[in-house]
Structure formats: structure tokens, C-alpha cells
Design an enzyme around this catalytic site. Structure first.
Site, PDB file in Angstrom:
ATOM      1  N   THR A 181      11.876 155.749  76.381  1.00  0.00           N
ATOM      2  CA  THR A 181      12.336 154.912  74.777  1.00  0.00           C
ATOM      3  C   THR A 181      12.561 155.461  73.844  1.00  0.00           C
ATOM      4  O   THR A 181      11.256 156.651  73.710  1.00  0.00           O
ATOM      5  CB  THR A 181      11.775 153.743  74.428  1.00  0.00           C
ATOM      6  OG1 THR A 181      10.351 153.799  74.621  1.00  0.00           O
ATOM      7  CG2 THR A 181      11.935 153.336  75.541  1.00  0.00           C
ATOM      8  N   GLU A 326      15.837 150.836  78.661  1.00  0.00           N
ATOM      9  CA  GLU A 326      15.728 150.021  80.317  1.00  0.00           C
ATOM     10  C   GLU A 326      16.860 149.501  80.625  1.00  0.00           C
ATOM     11  O   GLU A 326      16.931 149.363  81.724  1.00  0.00           O
ATOM     12  CB  GLU A 326      14.580 148.762  79.948  1.00  0.00           C
ATOM     13  CG  GLU A 326      13.290 149.530  78.867  1.00  0.00           C
ATOM     14  CD  GLU A 326      13.133 149.981  77.701  1.00  0.00           C
ATOM     15  OE1 GLU A 326      14.622 149.834  77.313  1.00  0.00           O
ATOM     16  OE2 GLU A 326      12.467 149.460  77.271  1.00  0.00           O
ATOM     17  N   LYS A 436       9.578 135.925  58.879  1.00  0.00           N
ATOM     18  CA  LYS A 436       9.090 134.567  58.902  1.00  0.00           C
ATOM     19  C   LYS A 436       8.918 133.971  57.658  1.00  0.00           C
ATOM     20  O   LYS A 436       8.182 134.164  57.118  1.00  0.00           O
ATOM     21  CB  LYS A 436       7.908 134.517  59.758  1.00  0.00           C
ATOM     22  CG  LYS A 436       7.946 132.817  60.214  1.00  0.00           C
ATOM     23  CD  LYS A 436       7.053 132.984  61.850  1.00  0.00           C
ATOM     24  CE  LYS A 436       7.743 131.073  62.337  1.00  0.00           C
ATOM     25  NZ  LYS A 436       6.670 131.292  63.535  1.00  0.00           N
ATOM     26  N   TRP A 441      12.805 131.459  60.626  1.00  0.00           N
ATOM     27  CA  TRP A 441      12.895 132.924  60.776  1.00  0.00           C
ATOM     28  C   TRP A 441      14.763 132.804  59.828  1.00  0.00           C
ATOM     29  O   TRP A 441      15.856 132.519  59.799  1.00  0.00           O
ATOM     30  CB  TRP A 441      13.993 133.440  62.234  1.00  0.00           C
ATOM     31  CG  TRP A 441      12.181 133.098  62.791  1.00  0.00           C
ATOM     32  CD1 TRP A 441      12.257 131.896  64.168  1.00  0.00           C
ATOM     33  CD2 TRP A 441      10.846 133.900  63.310  1.00  0.00           C
ATOM     34  NE1 TRP A 441      11.099 132.409  64.378  1.00  0.00           N
ATOM     35  CE2 TRP A 441      10.070 133.145  63.867  1.00  0.00           C
ATOM     36  CE3 TRP A 441      10.531 134.993  62.098  1.00  0.00           C
ATOM     37  CZ2 TRP A 441       9.153 133.706  64.505  1.00  0.00           C
ATOM     38  CZ3 TRP A 441       9.542 135.392  62.796  1.00  0.00           C
ATOM     39  CH2 TRP A 441       8.738 134.970  63.834  1.00  0.00           C
TER      40      TRP A 441
HETATM   41  P1  ADP Z   1      13.664 152.153  71.656  1.00  0.00           P
HETATM   42  O1  ADP Z   1      14.077 150.860  71.403  1.00  0.00           O
HETATM   43  O2  ADP Z   1      12.771 152.524  70.493  1.00  0.00           O
HETATM   44  O3  ADP Z   1      14.702 151.715  69.542  1.00  0.00           O
HETATM   45  P2  ADP Z   1      16.228 152.708  72.850  1.00  0.00           P
HETATM   46  O4  ADP Z   1      17.231 153.237  72.163  1.00  0.00           O
HETATM   47  O5  ADP Z   1      16.303 151.447  73.578  1.00  0.00           O
HETATM   48  O6  ADP Z   1      14.881 152.741  71.652  1.00  0.00           O
HETATM   49  O7  ADP Z   1      16.809 151.297  71.432  1.00  0.00           O
HETATM   50  C1  ADP Z   1      16.980 149.936  72.308  1.00  0.00           C
HETATM   51  C2  ADP Z   1      17.242 148.407  71.118  1.00  0.00           C
HETATM   52  O8  ADP Z   1      17.754 149.893  70.116  1.00  0.00           O
HETATM   53  C3  ADP Z   1      17.594 147.328  71.861  1.00  0.00           C
HETATM   54  O9  ADP Z   1      16.593 146.427  72.216  1.00  0.00           O
HETATM   55  C4  ADP Z   1      18.084 146.791  70.038  1.00  0.00           C
HETATM   56  O10 ADP Z   1      16.950 145.604  69.533  1.00  0.00           O
HETATM   57  C5  ADP Z   1      19.010 147.507  69.438  1.00  0.00           C
HETATM   58  N1  ADP Z   1      20.338 147.870  69.867  1.00  0.00           N
HETATM   59  C6  ADP Z   1      20.756 148.550  70.556  1.00  0.00           C
HETATM   60  N2  ADP Z   1      22.593 148.395  70.505  1.00  0.00           N
HETATM   61  C7  ADP Z   1      21.988 147.762  69.734  1.00  0.00           C
HETATM   62  C8  ADP Z   1      23.448 147.049  68.585  1.00  0.00           C
HETATM   63  N3  ADP Z   1      24.789 147.236  69.306  1.00  0.00           N
HETATM   64  N4  ADP Z   1      23.124 146.255  68.018  1.00  0.00           N
HETATM   65  C9  ADP Z   1      22.272 146.213  67.492  1.00  0.00           C
HETATM   66  N5  ADP Z   1      21.633 146.232  67.877  1.00  0.00           N
HETATM   67  C10 ADP Z   1      20.675 147.210  69.539  1.00  0.00           C
END
Ligand code: ADP
Length: 537
Positions: A181, A326, A436, A441
Site C-alpha cells: 500500500t 487490497e 468529529k 461527523w
Molecule cells: P493507501 O491506502 O496507502 O492510500 P491505496 O492506493 O491502496 O493506498 O489507497 C486506497 C485508498 O484510496 C482507498 O481506501 C480510498 O480511501 C482511496 N481511494 C481510492 N479511490 C478513490 C476514489 N475514487 N475516491 C475517493 N477515495 C479513493
């Protein structure tokens, strides 16, 4: 039915037999173009497989790559899993200590590195003793000041390797790739993809209402091959027989627009920042992007204003997707259903501004704190959970820690979302980014979306600060479209008042104009850095 393995070598074999003439185009570091066919590609992958074996690579070994989007990298995407080893694509933009920690965690045996990036590995080579050998790939970049040792040249390895074929990926459930990640909310964690999950993910993402890819597509992944396998595009492209255009290190402004125009790219993909920067360039310089029709945008929320601008000015559809490392990563894709096509343009835009519908193969649900499922009414928000054949069931090396998974087999994404009765999922925040205030929220994403609708605001980020009265209060950071046209805090707040309650509105002193937003290695807004800056004020 026959029990045929869904593996990466079967994608390669079919691509070479059925589309031998199809091209793979790469832009190298010096700007020159490298072009060859699927036949040439397949021949080199087979020689690379033999070279890997000659170097002592065994099934299950982790093989690192430290490279741009290029044909060398693509060859590794196929050769490493085809010998039964595991491709670990290392993030080239990560801080050096995190990079070393990731390599040590993966225990990479070899690392293939682009010449233009060799310096960054040389500086940590003493702290990654697991690596036995570095293989330098000539991307026609400047010669490095220092090279990690010991190292050999990629082309030398290939020139002496035999062309005999022997694939070793019969077990579709064995591991093919390892991605970490990007660490936006914590330490990077490793996720292993199997041959089967890569294959099914590629099939799911090619579908018409997903990415809509075909042999007629010309695909340019701006999303790096070191980030979630470039969203699976290197596999999806060859699965469909599409032309693949790899931009190397040239992923912004003129070089990107030039490559799109000359190669008549029809399809591209990347995080929102890429497209915000590109449209700024396009507003000042003419490029013929008439062949481009679809751009997949994900990784963070896609502002509706950007969707609107690209459609109006360039007839390009920006399609929002949601996913995570993931989830390989594709989980949802936002396309307007036929039944909604009669809505007016603004209403359709609102739908496209959601993260969209789950793709076939992925199931989603939203749950409350006690794990009970919440209704799909477009209003109730809860923890987003997913499951499917390309969703992780544990983290690499941490199988004992199952805290991210529910007892009934779902993955807890850490995102907070609503789902409409028609199935459209909308991220309202990441759990760690929610604000919060007075016990209620506030969604930082909703505030950001509203702020970037201001015509003079290029980008915005909202984080929380501690507040004696409210508990937490929202703080807005904006980057101006044109530094000569300032935006008053009052203007931002007026805009927010149109769609937010009084208690959700930031104070005027909590609206800051800054030169640039801090970004993570994959181009996402780095809220950790903004919070740290606030705390030190
Ligand atoms: P990291 O978790 O380190 O950022 P990832 O690349 O796996 O690495 O990121 C996944 C996260 O990115 C998601 O859990 C979400 O929060 C965010 N994300 C991905 N696509 C979108 C989207 N279209 N809109 C908003 N958030 C997004």
C-alpha cells in the site's frame, strides 16, 4: 469442465499467437520511442525467464523492480510470475528508509533497476542485505553517479539466455505479484496477488461497463507500474490484444500530451492530480487529443468540475473508479445506467461524481460499528466492506493479524461510504480523515469537493485541528489556479454555506492558501503532512 489454470503465462501465450502484430510502444528517458510487437515481446519474455533461472531464481522467490512504465518493466511483469517467482514492484517515490524497509520485508533476492533510478538504490544498498544482485535496465537515462553492487546488465543477460519455453505457473493459486500500500494512512503493508486473482481482475476490468477495453483500444497507463500493478492494465491490455503505450518518466504536460496525440491513445488512467495538471497545460497549448475518449480516474476523489471540464472542452469521459491495493485494485466503476440517461446533465454529473457500482466479482456492503449491515438509501453512511476473488484475505507476512477482516470473510476497507438504492457507492471519507465536530461527523471529502468547485481554486484539502469548543474543527487548504487571482476565505465560506450546515463551516482563519499541496509518492494528497504542519503552527 476442464480445470484449466487461470495464469499469467496463458495471457502471454494467447497474446503472442492471436495478436502477433500488435505493438507495445515505450517512451524512454531521453524522449526517444521504442516500438516492438507482441511477438518480439514474447520472445524476450521467454529469454528473460531462462535468464532468471540461470541466476538461480526459484519458485516463490521475490524479485524486485525499481522502474518506470516501460517495455523492460512489462517483460518482468510476465517473466517473473511465469517462472513461479513473485514480482515485487517497489515504489520509486517512497522515502529511502521506507523503501529499504519494504525491500527487507519482501526479502527481495534480485532487483531490476532502471539506469536513471540506480542512484536511489545505491544509497540504500548497504541496508538491504537480502538483495544478491542488481540488474540494470538501460532506459537511456543519464548515467548514474553510483550503482548498487553487484550488478549486471539486463541486455547481457538476455543475449546469452536460451529461447526454450518452460512455464512454471500451473498452480493458479500460487503468488504472482506483491504490492505494498502507498501508506497514506500508515505504514505500507504487503498484498500478494495470485495468478488466478490477476487473471480474474483483468477480465473484470476489461468488461464494457468497467474499463471497456478491446483490441481496438490504445492504452496509456499514467498510473505507475509500481503502484498496484498500474491498476492491472499491463495484464488487461495483453488479455484484450490492445496496443499498449508506456510513457516512461514522461507523465505530465507536453510530453504526455504529445505521446497521446502521436500514438492516437484512446484510453488512459491515473490519479486526479495528473488530469488537473494536464488540463492546465491543454488550456495553454494545442494538442490533437481527438482519439482520446476514456480516462479512468481513481486513488482519490475525482472532482465533478474536472469531469465537466474534460467533457465540455475535449469530449473526454473521465470515469471515476474506487479501489485499493487490497482489491487489486478495481472495486467500483462509476457509469451512468441507461435508466438514468434521461436525467439532466447536472444530475448525471452528480452520479458520475460517486465512486460507482461494484464491478462483477466484487461485493460491497456498509456496516455500523457493531458490524450490522446498513441500508442502501444513499443517506446512511457506514464502514465500507468488500469481498471477492481479487480482494486480499490477509497481509503478506502478517497472516496472524486478521483485524482488517470480519469473521464472516469481508475486508474492512477503512473507508466510510453511502450506497444508493440503485447501487452507487459514494465515499464520504476515510475513517482516519473524518472530522468529529461537536460529536457529529463532517466529511472532509464533501468539503473538498465543494471548495474545488470555486473557479479560481485548483486543488483543496481539508483536515481537522483540535478545537476547545468543537473537539475537532475543519481546516481548509487551497491552491490557486492562478497565483495572481487570490481567493478570499469569505468567498470559500460563502460557497460552503450553499450546501453545508452552519456547524460544519470552517472559521475564516481556518482557510489557508498555500503554494502546493504535499503529495504522496503516487500523487495523493498527503494529509499526514498537512496535519503535522498544523500541529507545529
Ligand atoms: P493507501 O491506502 O496507502 O492510500 P491505496 O492506493 O491502496 O493506498 O489507497 C486506497 C485508498 O484510496 C482507498 O481506501 C480510498 O480511501 C482511496 N481511494 C481510492 N479511490 C478513490 C476514489 N475514487 N475516491 C475517493 N477515495 C479513493
Amino acid at each position: 469442465m476442464m480445470d484449466c489454470a487461470l495464469n499469467i503465462s496463458s495471457i502471454l501465450r494467447r497474446a503472442a499467437r492471436v495478436y502477433p502484430e500488435q505493438q507495445i510502444v515505450s517512451r524512454l528517458n531521453d524522449g526517444s520511442i521504442h516500438r516492438y510487437t507482441y511477438t518480439d515481446f514474447c520472445g524476450r519474455v521467454i529469454r528473460l525467464m531462462n535468464a532468471l533461472r540461470q541466476l538461480g531464481v526459484e519458485p516463490g522467490d521475490r524479485i524486485g523492480t525499481f522502474a518506470w512504465n516501460s517495455y523492460h518493466h512489462l517483460e518482468l511483469y510476465y517473466a517473473v510470475p511465469a517462472v513461479g517467482a513473485i514480482l515485487h514492484t517497489i515504489n520509486i517515490r517512497q522515502f529511502s528508509d521506507i523503501r529499504a524497509a519494504t525491500i527487507n520485508h519482501a526479502q527481495d533476492k534480485l532487483i531490476f533497476v532502471d539506469r536513471s533510478l540506480a542512484n536511489s538504490l545505491a544509497e540504500i544498498s548497504d541496508s538491504i542485505p537480502c538483495v544478491q544482485l542488481f540488474v540494470a535496465m538501460d532506459d537511456l537515462g543519464p548515467a548514474p553517479e553510483s550503482t548498487p553492487q553487484p550488478f549486471v546488465q539486463y541486455e547481457e543477460l538476455l543475449s546469452t539466455a536460451p529461447e526454450t519455453t518452460c512455464f512454471a505457473d500451473d498452480d493458479e493459486r500460487s503468488a504472482a505479484c506483491l504490492c505494498y500500500t502507498s501508506g497514506t494512512t500508515g505504514e505500507p503493508k504487503g498484498v500478494l496477488y495470485s495468478h488466478r486473482s490477476v487473471y480474474l481482475h483483468a477480465m473484470g476490468s476489461c468488461m464494457a461497463d468497467s474499463f471497456g477495453l478491446s483490441e481496438r483500444s490504445v492504452i496509456l497507463p499514467v498510473v505507475p507500474m509500481f503502484h498496484v500493478n498500474a491498476w492491472g492494465l499491463p495484464y488487461a491490455a495483453l488479455l484484450t490484444g490492445a496496443r499498449l503505450v508506456l510513457p516512461g518518466s514522461h507523465t505530465v504536460g507536453r510530453p504526455l500530451a504529445d505521446l497521446m496525440a502521436t500514438e492516437k491513445v484512446t484510453f488512459s488512467a491515473g490519479v486526479p492530480t495528473v488530469w488537473t495538471l494536464l488540463i492546465q497545460h491543454l488550456r495553454q497549448h494545442h494538442h490533437d487529443l481527438s482519439s482520446l475518449n476514456t480516462v479512468i480516474v481513481g486513488g482519490s476523489a475525482l472532482p465533478v468540475s474536472l469531469i465537466k471540464d474534460y467533457k465540455r472542452d475535449y469530449d473526454v469521459d473521465l470515469i471515476q473508479v474506487w479501489g485499493m491495493t487490497e482489491t487489486s485494485p478495481i472495486g467500483t466503476v462509476s457509469r451512468v445506467k441507461t435508466g438514468l440517461a434521461s436525467l439532466d446533465a447536472d444530475q448525471q454529473l452528480q452520479i458520475r461524481g460517486t465512486q460507482g457500482l461494484p464491478v462483477p466479482g466484487v461485493e460491497i456492503r456498509i456496516c455500523d460499528d457493531d458490524g450490522f449491515e446498513l441500508p442502501w438509501d444513499g443517506e446512511t453512511s457506514g464502514d465500507l466492506q468488500v469481498r471477492g476473488p481479487w480482494v486480499a484475505s490477509s497481509y503478506y507476512g502478517e497472516t496472524a493479524d486478521q483485524s482488517a477482516f470480519t469473521n464472516d470473510g469481508w475486508f474492512k476497507t477503512g473507508d466510510v461510504a453511502t450506497v444508493s438504492h440503485l447501487g452507487y457507492m459514494q465515499i464520504t471519507d476515510r475513517q482516519k480523515d473524518l472530522i468529529k465536530s461537536r460529536g457529529e461527523w463532517i466529511s472532509s471529502v464533501a468539503l473538498e469537493n465543494a471548495v474545488v468547485a470555486h473557479p479560481d481554486v485548483l486543488e483543496a484539502a481539508v483536515v481537522s485541528r483540535l478545537d476547545d469548543l468543537r473537539g475537532e474543527a475543519p481546516v481548509v487548504f487551497i491552491v490557486l489556479r492562478d497565483p495572481g487571482t487570490p481567493v478570499k476565505p469569505g468567498d470559500v465560506l460563502d460557497l460552503l454555506r450553499q450546501s453545508f450546515e452552519r456547524w460544519q463551516i470552517p472559521r475564516p482563519s481556518d482557510v489557508h492558501t498555500i503554494e502546493a499541496l504535499p503529495k504522496t509518492g503516487v500523487g495523493k494528497i498527503d494529509k499526514k503532512v498537512l496535519r503535522r504542519q498544523l500541529r507545529s503552527k
